[in-house]
Design an enzyme around this catalytic site. Structure first.
Site, PDB file in Angstrom:
ATOM      1  N   HIS A 285       2.663  -5.009  -3.162  1.00 35.09           N
ATOM      2  CA  HIS A 285       4.122  -4.931  -2.996  1.00 35.09           C
ATOM      3  C   HIS A 285       4.745  -6.328  -2.824  1.00 35.09           C
ATOM      4  O   HIS A 285       5.653  -6.722  -3.546  1.00 35.09           O
ATOM      5  CB  HIS A 285       4.465  -4.121  -1.741  1.00 35.09           C
TER       6      HIS A 285
HETATM    7  O1  RIB Z   1       6.324  -0.599   1.757  1.00 39.12           O
HETATM    8  C1  RIB Z   1       5.557  -1.752   1.522  1.00 39.12           C
HETATM    9  C2  RIB Z   1       5.955  -2.841   2.459  1.00 39.12           C
HETATM   10  O2  RIB Z   1       5.704  -2.442   3.792  1.00 39.12           O
HETATM   11  C3  RIB Z   1       5.146  -4.132   2.257  1.00 39.12           C
HETATM   12  O3  RIB Z   1       5.926  -5.232   2.605  1.00 39.12           O
HETATM   13  C4  RIB Z   1       4.013  -3.964   3.223  1.00 39.12           C
HETATM   14  O4  RIB Z   1       3.485  -5.216   3.673  1.00 39.12           O
HETATM   15  C5  RIB Z   1       4.698  -3.267   4.363  1.00 39.12           C
HETATM   16  O5  RIB Z   1       5.335  -4.280   5.144  1.00 39.12           O
END
Ligand code: RIB
Ligand code: CA
Length: 393
Positions: A285
């Site tokens: 992500h």
């Molecule tokens: O939903 C994904 C996000 O939430 C990413 O930034 C992961 O590190 C968590 O913080």
């Protein structure tokens, strides 16, 4: 951007401010530009771009930070850890560990919020392990954070370089909202904000909400209504970025501290994900947010008006995207240039009988406040991520 004097931008002030900002900058035309694959932000980019990275390391934060610290296009003015995936007591030392692994102890690390603005902290240790790095163990850091709190640091650096500093946010938006509340003029001095956050296609911690927005919906709403030029890299695209065994093999084969650390974290994270019964993942992500900032052409962007649910008992943290041209009922090509045809009211929930409101309309006209990534070139993304971490590009 005017405000109601309490450091918060009310919806009405936001609409006036955004419309004025867009009119002044011609942003309206840009935002109404036909959606599609963005031109590369780095094409012909001479000098490094000033950024502050706000983060809650975090497995995917870790690879994102290592990518950023290996990217000469970025002048990282600072890293501001926040509570999120794990408490600040872990995100802070994890950020310091990563700075040392990358040999970048020159980058200031300023500790941020221990929890959301008005809610209890909900962490994601189920996904990131008790230590926040998927169980991968690294020596305790010797580098110390600077004394300045994150919000003050953000404010000082943005004011030092007005119009030059971009924010890349990889966790809950508490630090950013705190800085905006501290200094209501700050939003107008921030060049842009690229967030990993939100989703127009369902959540990951609840069916409605993506984790970063879920943890601090009130902070997220302040950011979405701030008037800062926003790019939202949400689950809509990050779900297409699953780290694989082959990626880890390439990292293991590269003989440098960054690739070895990335391989160790990646290996642990894949094993942890499989143990929990998932066939794919973990998704990168946060690395996609950094990669998208480095090369916007990796993403297909569309303008939306996005607001955040903050009252829902089940839906708090949901990001609602309003667009007259995107989505299933697409208009015929070219309509996006016809601003008059685009105007559609922004509707909220039906008023209750107890309410004095008689209409669900929250805003009479559609004014986009964010470019949302709706597709990604995943192959090119991993070429950049793995190539940079392995030291090949
Ligand atoms: O939903 C994904 C996000 O939430 C990413 O930034 C992961 O590190 C968590 O913080
Ligand atoms: Ca994160």
């Amino acid at each position: 951007m005017m405000d109601s004097g309490k450091g918060r931008v009310t919806r009405r002030e936001f609409v006036k401010g955004t419309a004025a900002m867009m009119a002044a900058s011609g942003g309206g035309a840009a935002l109404f530009a036909s959606p599609g694959w963005a031109g590369s932000a780095t094409a012909g980019q001479e000098q490094a771009r000033r950024v502050i990275i706000d983060t809650d390391p975090g497995v995917d934060d870790a690879l994102a930070l290592l990518l950023a610290m290996r990217s000469p296009e970025l002048k990282i003015e600072g890293i501001t850890p926040v509570a999120g995936n794990v408490p600040l007591e872990l995100t802070l030392p994890n950020a310091l560990r990563l700075v040392e692994i990358a040999g970048r102890s020159d980058i200031p690390v300023a500790a941020g919020a221990r929890g959301p603005l008005v809610r209890r902290l909900v962490t994601a240790t189920y996904a990131h392990g008790e230590n926040g790095l998927g169980g991968a163990v690294f020596p305790d850091p010797t580098t110390k954070p600077i004394d300045e709190p994150a919000a003050e640091f953000i404010r000082r650096i943005v004011r030092k370089y007005p119009g030059e500093v971009s924010l890349i946010t990889l966790g809950p938006l508490t630090n950013i909202a705190t800085a905006l509340n501290l200094d209501p003029e700050l939003a107008g001095m921030i060049r842009g904000l690229t967030m990993m956050g939100g989703s127009l296609s369902g959540g990951n911690i609840t069916p409605a909400a993506e984790f970063n927005i879920y943890v601090d919906p009130e902070a997220a709403r302040i950011v979405f209504q701030s008037g800062i030029p926003l790019t939202m890299v949400g689950l809509d695209v990050t779900r297409k970025t699953s780290l694989t065994d082959e990626h880890v093999r390439v990292l293991q084969a590269a003989q440098n501290p960054v690739s070895q650390a990335a391989a160790k974290i990646g290996r642990n994270a894949i094993d942890h994900t499989r143990e929990r019964g998932y066939l794919v993942g973990p998704n990168m992500h946060d690395s996609l947010a950094v990669a998208g900032f480095l090369d916007l052409s990796l993403l297909k962007l569309e303008p939306f008006y996005v607001d955040v649910e903050t009252n829902g008992e089940l839906t708090a943290g949901a990001t609602l995207g309003y667009s007259p041209v995107a989505g299933d009922l697409r208009r015929k090509p070219g309509m996006e240039k016809n601003a008059a045809a685009l105007n559609m009211p922004i509707r909220g929930a039906a008023p209750t009988l107890a309410s004095r409101k008689t209409s669900p309309v929250l805003r009479e006209t559609w004014t986009p406040n964010v470019q949302v990534a709706v597709d990604v070139d995943a192959r090119r993304f991993f070429d950049l991520l793995i190539g940079r971490l392995a030291g090949k590009t």
